[in-house]
Design a protein around this motif. Structure first.
Motif, PDB file in Angstrom:
ATOM      1  N   SER A  70       0.967  -1.154   0.039  1.00 18.17           N
ATOM      2  CA  SER A  70      -0.052  -0.008   0.111  1.00 18.17           C
ATOM      3  C   SER A  70       0.952   1.244  -0.012  1.00 18.17           C
ATOM      4  N   ARG A  71       0.237   2.527  -0.201  1.00 17.16           N
ATOM      5  CA  ARG A  71       1.086   3.497  -0.271  1.00 17.16           C
ATOM      6  C   ARG A  71       0.415   4.871   0.279  1.00 17.16           C
ATOM      7  N   ASP A  72       0.848   5.637   0.903  1.00 17.04           N
ATOM      8  CA  ASP A  72       0.241   7.065   1.255  1.00 17.04           C
ATOM      9  C   ASP A  72       1.155   8.243   0.625  1.00 17.04           C
ATOM     10  N   ALA A  74       0.540  11.175   0.580  1.00 13.94           N
ATOM     11  CA  ALA A  74       0.644  12.516   1.284  1.00 13.94           C
ATOM     12  C   ALA A  74       1.883  12.272   2.151  1.00 13.94           C
ATOM     13  N   LYS A  75       2.175  11.011   2.824  1.00 13.67           N
ATOM     14  CA  LYS A  75       3.344  10.683   3.421  1.00 13.67           C
ATOM     15  C   LYS A  75       4.519  10.287   2.795  1.00 13.67           C
ATOM     16  N   ASN A  76       4.529  10.210   1.572  1.00 17.62           N
ATOM     17  CA  ASN A  76       5.642  10.059   0.669  1.00 17.62           C
ATOM     18  C   ASN A  76       6.166   8.325   1.275  1.00 17.62           C
ATOM     19  N   THR A  77       5.167   7.550   1.608  1.00 15.81           N
ATOM     20  CA  THR A  77       5.620   6.310   2.167  1.00 15.81           C
ATOM     21  C   THR A  77       4.863   5.294   1.317  1.00 15.81           C
ATOM     22  N   VAL A  78       5.458   4.134   1.073  1.00 17.38           N
ATOM     23  CA  VAL A  78       4.992   2.828   0.744  1.00 17.38           C
ATOM     24  C   VAL A  78       5.107   1.738   1.889  1.00 17.38           C
ATOM     25  N   TYR A  79       4.066   0.844   1.857  1.00 18.10           N
ATOM     26  CA  TYR A  79       4.226  -0.070   2.830  1.00 18.10           C
ATOM     27  C   TYR A  79       4.055  -1.290   2.561  1.00 18.10           C
ATOM     28  N   LEU A  80       4.835  -2.320   3.123  1.00 15.62           N
ATOM     29  CA  LEU A  80       4.637  -3.842   2.930  1.00 15.62           C
ATOM     30  C   LEU A  80       4.132  -4.648   4.037  1.00 15.62           C
ATOM     31  N   GLN A  81       2.835  -4.876   4.356  1.00 18.82           N
ATOM     32  CA  GLN A  81       2.349  -5.473   5.360  1.00 18.82           C
ATOM     33  C   GLN A  81       2.518  -7.080   5.122  1.00 18.82           C
ATOM     34  N   MET A  82       3.242  -7.931   6.048  1.00 16.44           N
ATOM     35  CA  MET A  82       3.590  -9.212   5.881  1.00 16.44           C
ATOM     36  C   MET A  82       3.001  -9.933   6.999  1.00 16.44           C
ATOM     37  N   ASN A  83       2.280 -10.609   6.848  1.00 16.24           N
ATOM     38  CA  ASN A  83       1.524 -11.740   7.477  1.00 16.24           C
ATOM     39  C   ASN A  83       1.909 -13.086   7.214  1.00 16.24           C
TER      40      ASN A  83
END
Length: 121
Positions: A70-72, A74-83
């Motif tokens: 996912s990405r935001d 507005a925060k200049n950030t991309v995420y990787l949620q790992m479950n």
């Protein structure tokens, strides 16, 4: 674009981690972003990618259903949620930026420094 990945660590199998990749520069929202990983003695492999708007996402078969990119903007950030992490997910994870949505590392121009994820059995 400069990229800084964080969030790696040691986790037991079945656990979760969320990686973050913070980008500098005002053009972050125009880039498609990807996560790759490289285990010791192995080639760098594609994990996930997301379009500049966040409207399209792509995953390697090995992580589909367990990882979420996912990405935001507005925060200049991309995420990787790992479950549901597995020992075979152990690797250094890299974020990267590209002008195209792709699963090939050669198509990504900018790279972060990597963050180590270790999954114990």
């Amino acid at each position: 674009v400069q990229l800084q990945a964080s969030g790696g660590g040691l986790v037991q199998a079945g656990g979760s981690l969320r990686l973050s990749c913070a980008a500098s520069g005002r053009t972050f929202s125009s880039y498609n972003m990807g996560w790759f990983r490289q285990a010791p003695g192995r080639e760098r492999e594609f994990v996930a990618a997301i379009s500049w708007s966040g409207g399209s996402t792509y995953y390697a078969d090995s992580v589909k259903g367990r990882f979420t990119i996912s990405r935001d903007n507005a925060k200049n950030t991309v995420y990787l949620q790992m479950n549901s992490l597995k020992p075979e997910d152990t690797a250094v994870y890299y974020c990267a930026a590209s002008t195209v949505v792709a699963n090939k590392a050669t198509l990504y121009r900018y790279w972060g420094q990597g963050t180590l994820v270790t999954v114990s059995s």
